[in-house]
Design a protein around this motif. Structure first.
Motif, PDB file in Angstrom:
ATOM      1  N   ALA A   1       0.835  -1.204   0.000  1.00 50.59           N
ATOM      2  CA  ALA A   1       0.000   0.000   0.000  1.00 50.59           C
ATOM      3  C   ALA A   1       0.869   1.254   0.000  1.00 50.59           C
ATOM      4  N   GLY A   2       1.947   1.237   0.770  1.00 45.33           N
ATOM      5  CA  GLY A   2       2.847   2.386   0.810  1.00 45.33           C
ATOM      6  C   GLY A   2       3.553   2.621  -0.512  1.00 45.33           C
ATOM      7  N   LEU A   3       4.023   1.542  -1.124  1.00 40.22           N
ATOM      8  CA  LEU A   3       4.670   1.672  -2.428  1.00 40.22           C
ATOM      9  C   LEU A   3       3.690   2.219  -3.462  1.00 40.22           C
ATOM     10  N   ARG A   4       2.474   1.714  -3.430  1.00 41.86           N
ATOM     11  CA  ARG A   4       1.463   2.147  -4.400  1.00 41.86           C
ATOM     12  C   ARG A   4       1.126   3.629  -4.222  1.00 41.86           C
ATOM     13  N   ALA A   5       1.118   4.069  -2.963  1.00 42.62           N
ATOM     14  CA  ALA A   5       0.763   5.463  -2.674  1.00 42.62           C
ATOM     15  C   ALA A   5       1.937   6.424  -2.828  1.00 42.62           C
ATOM     16  N   GLY A   6       3.138   5.878  -3.044  1.00 44.90           N
ATOM     17  CA  GLY A   6       4.307   6.735  -3.162  1.00 44.90           C
ATOM     18  C   GLY A   6       4.846   7.206  -1.832  1.00 44.90           C
ATOM     19  N   ASP A   7       4.510   6.507  -0.738  1.00 46.91           N
ATOM     20  CA  ASP A   7       4.989   6.886   0.588  1.00 46.91           C
ATOM     21  C   ASP A   7       6.479   6.564   0.738  1.00 46.91           C
ATOM     22  N   GLU A   8       7.106   7.180   1.715  1.00 45.89           N
ATOM     23  CA  GLU A   8       8.498   6.885   2.041  1.00 45.89           C
ATOM     24  C   GLU A   8       8.552   5.544   2.770  1.00 45.89           C
ATOM     25  N   MET A   9       9.152   4.535   2.132  1.00 45.91           N
ATOM     26  CA  MET A   9       9.164   3.187   2.697  1.00 45.91           C
ATOM     27  C   MET A   9      10.566   2.720   3.056  1.00 45.91           C
ATOM     28  N   ARG A  10      11.553   3.609   2.958  1.00 39.40           N
ATOM     29  CA  ARG A  10      12.914   3.201   3.301  1.00 39.40           C
ATOM     30  C   ARG A  10      13.002   2.768   4.762  1.00 39.40           C
ATOM     31  N   GLY A  11      13.824   1.772   5.012  1.00 39.17           N
ATOM     32  CA  GLY A  11      13.989   1.276   6.370  1.00 39.17           C
ATOM     33  C   GLY A  11      12.947   0.265   6.800  1.00 39.17           C
ATOM     34  N   THR A  12      12.062  -0.119   5.873  1.00 41.97           N
ATOM     35  CA  THR A  12      11.038  -1.115   6.215  1.00 41.97           C
ATOM     36  C   THR A  12      11.399  -2.471   5.620  1.00 41.97           C
ATOM     37  N   ILE A  13      10.881  -3.496   6.253  1.00 44.05           N
ATOM     38  CA  ILE A  13      11.131  -4.858   5.783  1.00 44.05           C
ATOM     39  C   ILE A  13       9.885  -5.701   6.055  1.00 44.05           C
ATOM     40  N   ALA A  14       9.588  -6.624   5.145  1.00 41.06           N
ATOM     41  CA  ALA A  14       8.458  -7.546   5.317  1.00 41.06           C
ATOM     42  C   ALA A  14       8.988  -8.975   5.288  1.00 41.06           C
ATOM     43  N   ILE A  15       8.328  -9.856   6.021  1.00 38.63           N
ATOM     44  CA  ILE A  15       8.732 -11.255   6.133  1.00 38.63           C
ATOM     45  C   ILE A  15       7.670 -12.136   5.476  1.00 38.63           C
ATOM     46  N   THR A  16       8.105 -13.063   4.637  1.00 38.05           N
ATOM     47  CA  THR A  16       7.178 -13.967   3.968  1.00 38.05           C
ATOM     48  C   THR A  16       7.660 -15.408   4.066  1.00 38.05           C
ATOM     49  N   PHE A  17       6.704 -16.334   4.018  1.00 40.31           N
ATOM     50  CA  PHE A  17       6.976 -17.768   3.974  1.00 40.31           C
ATOM     51  C   PHE A  17       6.213 -18.369   2.804  1.00 40.31           C
ATOM     52  N   ASP A  18       6.869 -19.262   2.062  1.00 42.25           N
ATOM     53  CA  ASP A  18       6.251 -19.898   0.893  1.00 42.25           C
ATOM     54  C   ASP A  18       5.919 -21.363   1.157  1.00 42.25           C
ATOM     55  N   ASP A  19       4.873 -21.838   0.557  1.00 41.02           N
ATOM     56  CA  ASP A  19       4.470 -23.250   0.417  1.00 41.02           C
ATOM     57  C   ASP A  19       3.420 -23.695   1.423  1.00 41.02           C
ATOM     58  N   GLY A  20       3.642 -23.511   2.726  1.00 34.78           N
ATOM     59  CA  GLY A  20       2.645 -23.935   3.697  1.00 34.78           C
ATOM     60  C   GLY A  20       3.055 -25.086   4.585  1.00 34.78           C
ATOM     61  N   TYR A  21       4.350 -25.219   4.855  1.00 31.49           N
ATOM     62  CA  TYR A  21       4.822 -26.301   5.719  1.00 31.49           C
ATOM     63  C   TYR A  21       4.310 -26.145   7.152  1.00 31.49           C
ATOM     64  N   GLU A  22       4.079 -27.276   7.799  1.00 34.22           N
ATOM     65  CA  GLU A  22       3.557 -27.273   9.162  1.00 34.22           C
ATOM     66  C   GLU A  22       4.502 -26.565  10.125  1.00 34.22           C
ATOM     67  N   ASN A  23       5.798 -26.644   9.872  1.00 33.47           N
ATOM     68  CA  ASN A  23       6.719 -25.986  10.810  1.00 33.47           C
ATOM     69  C   ASN A  23       6.543 -24.466  10.830  1.00 33.47           C
ATOM     70  N   ASN A  24       5.864 -23.911   9.816  1.00 37.77           N
ATOM     71  CA  ASN A  24       5.559 -22.478   9.842  1.00 37.77           C
ATOM     72  C   ASN A  24       4.724 -22.111  11.060  1.00 37.77           C
ATOM     73  N   VAL A  25       3.744 -22.959  11.371  1.00 35.82           N
ATOM     74  CA  VAL A  25       2.857 -22.674  12.500  1.00 35.82           C
ATOM     75  C   VAL A  25       3.429 -23.208  13.818  1.00 35.82           C
ATOM     76  N   LEU A  26       4.191 -24.311  13.751  1.00 41.49           N
ATOM     77  CA  LEU A  26       4.750 -24.893  14.969  1.00 41.49           C
ATOM     78  C   LEU A  26       5.959 -24.118  15.486  1.00 41.49           C
ATOM     79  N   LYS A  27       6.793 -23.610  14.599  1.00 37.17           N
ATOM     80  CA  LYS A  27       8.052 -22.979  15.003  1.00 37.17           C
ATOM     81  C   LYS A  27       8.146 -21.495  14.649  1.00 37.17           C
ATOM     82  N   ALA A  28       7.857 -21.154  13.385  1.00 33.91           N
ATOM     83  CA  ALA A  28       8.060 -19.767  12.958  1.00 33.91           C
ATOM     84  C   ALA A  28       7.074 -18.805  13.610  1.00 33.91           C
TER      85      ALA A  28
END
Length: 313
Positions: free
Chosen positions: A63-90
């Motif tokens: 949303a920030g990128l789309r709006a042209g907001d200042e997004m420097r210094g930000t980071i997002a975390i993602t997980f791919d696939d859907g492994y069970e350890n995502n919910v058990l550990k991460a």
């Protein structure tokens, strides 16, 4: 590290945090460094992020990128696939650090005992007692008489299979199993096991974003367009049915620039706010439908995320 605060917005992607009690010091590059991080490495990553970055939800970054907001210094975390350890550990560790994350799931594997094809290949080759294997699609044989030889075979065979259509890929894996005399009737366990729908719901109810990663995790550019469209839209429809909502951001399987087409990007633009790739680099407003992400360090550098972030700022 204070200079990271001036860095461009970044998106990290993971696959899993291992359920096995293995430390970064003893992890192997092949098995743990490739997909499932040791827990101590993941904790180190989050500690590093907490010091020098503002960790935000991926939807907020888009949303920030789309709006042209200042997004420097930000980071997002993602997980791919859907492994069970995502919910058990991460997820518990992310909650401890009060950090948001997005989980992109391949819906045909959720709540089942199916193997995703990449794990299928790895398990066949890791546990075989055969000394060699012939891989017909490449017309080449591989030595399997050492772990190093198996590492090479796994890497090369997976790369070759990614270039095949779904039907040809599955046929080649079946032929591989016949040659190795292993039909893989085992049920996935440990780090190869996928979440149940109740576990996916628990992620959503805990405030994490859940989005689509296709139904069966094919390489979309290898499919006829109508089949690729079905994989994308029916995946997200299933998530909406199960959770009542789906992230407005889509995640391309494998995610390199050759793994999706302009036509698929146009489809995503009609149905989603953004789509993420695995092309390396910072997130940019002019690439909303192929946002770049950073894979995490591997092997001996599993815990050393500082250099990755510094060189990508």
């Amino acid at each position: 590290m204070s200079r990271h605060r001036l860095g461009r917005p970044l998106i990290l992607f993971y696959h899993g945090v291992s359920v096995e009690a293995v430390s970064a010091q003893h992890a192997t590059a092949g098995r743990f460094g490739d997909k499932h991080l040791p827990l101590d490495s993941f904790v180190t990553h989050l500690k590093t992020l907490k010091k020098s970055w503002r960790v935000i939800a991926l939807s907020e970054m888009v949303a920030g990128l789309r709006a042209g907001d200042e997004m420097r210094g930000t980071i997002a975390i993602t997980f791919d696939d859907g492994y069970e350890n995502n919910v058990l550990k991460a997820a518990p560790v992310l909650a401890d650090f009060n950090m948001p994350a997005s989980f992109f799931i391949a819906t045909n594997f959720i709540g089942t005992n199916k193997w995703i094809w990449t794990d299928h290949v790895e398990v066949l080759l890791r546990r075989t007692k055969a000394k060699t294997v012939f891989f017909a699609p490449r017309n080449i044989g591989f030595s399997l008489d050492s772990e190093g030889g198996k590492d090479i075979a796994i890497k090369e065979i997976k790369a070759a299979l990614k270039g095949l259509g779904n039907t040809e890929k599955l046929a080649a894996i079946e032929a591989l199993g016949r040659e190795l005399r292993d039909d893989l009737t085992d049920v996935p366990s440990g780090d190869q096991r996928f979440m149940s729908w109740d576990q996916v719901r628990s992620l959503s109810e805990s405030g994490f974003e859940v989005g689509g990663h296709t139904m069966s995790h094919p390489i979309l550019s290898r499919l006829p367009f109508e089949e690729a469209k079905k994989e994308i839209l029916e995946c997200c429809e299933r998530i909406k049915i199960e959770l009542g909502k789906c992230s407005p951001i889509f995640c391309y399987p494998n995610g390199k620039s050759g793994d999706y087409t302009k036509e698929i990007m146009t489809l995503c633009a009609a149905h989603f706010d953004s789509a993420v790739s695995t092309n390396r680099g910072a997130a940019r407003a002019d690439e909303l439908y192929e946002l770049r992400r950073l894979g995490t360090p591997t092997g001996a550098r599993l815990s050393n995320i500082d250099w990755l972030l510094f060189t990508s700022r």
